[in-house]
Write a protein that holds these residues in place. Structure first.
Motif, PDB file in Angstrom:
ATOM      1  N   LEU A 130       0.853  -1.192   0.000  1.00 26.67           N
ATOM      2  CA  LEU A 130       0.000   0.000   0.000  1.00 26.67           C
ATOM      3  C   LEU A 130       0.885   1.237   0.000  1.00 26.67           C
ATOM      4  O   LEU A 130       1.820   1.322   0.801  1.00 26.67           O
ATOM      5  N   ARG A 131       0.566   2.195  -0.868  1.00 26.18           N
ATOM      6  CA  ARG A 131       1.317   3.448  -0.976  1.00 26.18           C
ATOM      7  C   ARG A 131       0.351   4.617  -0.934  1.00 26.18           C
ATOM      8  O   ARG A 131      -0.851   4.454  -1.119  1.00 26.18           O
ATOM      9  N   ALA A 132       0.899   5.805  -0.735  1.00 25.86           N
ATOM     10  CA  ALA A 132       0.079   7.022  -0.714  1.00 25.86           C
ATOM     11  C   ALA A 132      -0.806   7.071  -1.960  1.00 25.86           C
ATOM     12  O   ALA A 132      -0.337   6.845  -3.071  1.00 25.86           O
ATOM     13  N   GLY A 133      -2.091   7.322  -1.727  1.00 21.27           N
ATOM     14  CA  GLY A 133      -3.065   7.376  -2.813  1.00 21.27           C
ATOM     15  C   GLY A 133      -3.832   6.085  -2.994  1.00 21.27           C
ATOM     16  O   GLY A 133      -4.865   6.064  -3.660  1.00 21.27           O
ATOM     17  N   ASP A 134      -3.355   4.986  -2.406  1.00 23.30           N
ATOM     18  CA  ASP A 134      -4.035   3.695  -2.548  1.00 23.30           C
ATOM     19  C   ASP A 134      -5.238   3.603  -1.609  1.00 23.30           C
ATOM     20  O   ASP A 134      -5.285   4.257  -0.565  1.00 23.30           O
ATOM     21  N   VAL A 135      -6.177   2.754  -1.997  1.00 25.17           N
ATOM     22  CA  VAL A 135      -7.356   2.450  -1.189  1.00 25.17           C
ATOM     23  C   VAL A 135      -7.415   0.935  -1.021  1.00 25.17           C
ATOM     24  O   VAL A 135      -7.212   0.198  -1.992  1.00 25.17           O
TER      25      VAL A 135
END
Length: 168
Positions: A130-135
């Motif tokens: 999971l990275r920034a911007g992921d849901v």
């Protein structure tokens, strides 16, 4: 609640919308609330300090609605395994990165409250970065664990969504 938390709450929720007690909701209480990025990031910076000084995790409920709740979560270390029987978690990654381990079984499982199981780890699950911007959506009854490598942080907005035990 400390003064800083009260100030943030006043910014997030106008005083006429703050519920006093557990009375009935009106449609106006579930109207648009705006969670501005600068306020979330400022609050996350505070939670990051708490996480670093504590067990590696800090969170708070930003708002409780009639059909869901919004939490802000900061984690600097691996979390324990958890299973929620009655609600799903919807993670919006705001900053940082982590791995989400889902499925499998919970090692050293113990019930901490009705419908809430915690354990030391998820065994035999699958892992997703999971990275920034992921849901990421974790349905009710699915074991899950957030893993954070090194001395990094991950910041997530988490929506807790009650799930019915009835089939659709």
């Amino acid at each position: 609640m400390d003064d800083f938390s009260k100030a943030i709450l006043r910014e997030l929720i106008p005083s006429e919308k703050i519920r006093r007690g557990k009375g009935k909701h009106t449609p106006q209480e579930d109207a648009l609330d705006h969670l501005a990025a600068p306020i979330l990031l400022e609050r996350a910076a505070y939670l990051r300090k708490l996480a670093k000084a504590g067990d590696g995790s800090a969170s708070e409920v930003l708002k409780q609605y009639s059909q869901h709740a919004i939490h802000l979560l900061v984690r600097s270390r691996n979390g324990g395994a958890e299973v929620h029987a009655h609600f799903a978690d919807l993670f919006f990654v705001l900053d940082g990165r982590a791995a989400m381990l889902t499925g499998g079984t919970v090692a050293d499982a113990r019930t901490i409250a009705p419908g809430e199981i915690r354990g030391t780890s998820v065994q035999g699950g699958s892992q997703q970065e999971l990275r920034a911007g992921d849901v990421a959506h974790v349905p009710a009854k699915v074991p899950h664990q957030m893993l954070v490598s090194g001395e990094k942080f991950v910041t997530c907005l988490v929506v807790k969504i009650p799930q019915s035990d009835r089939e659709p």
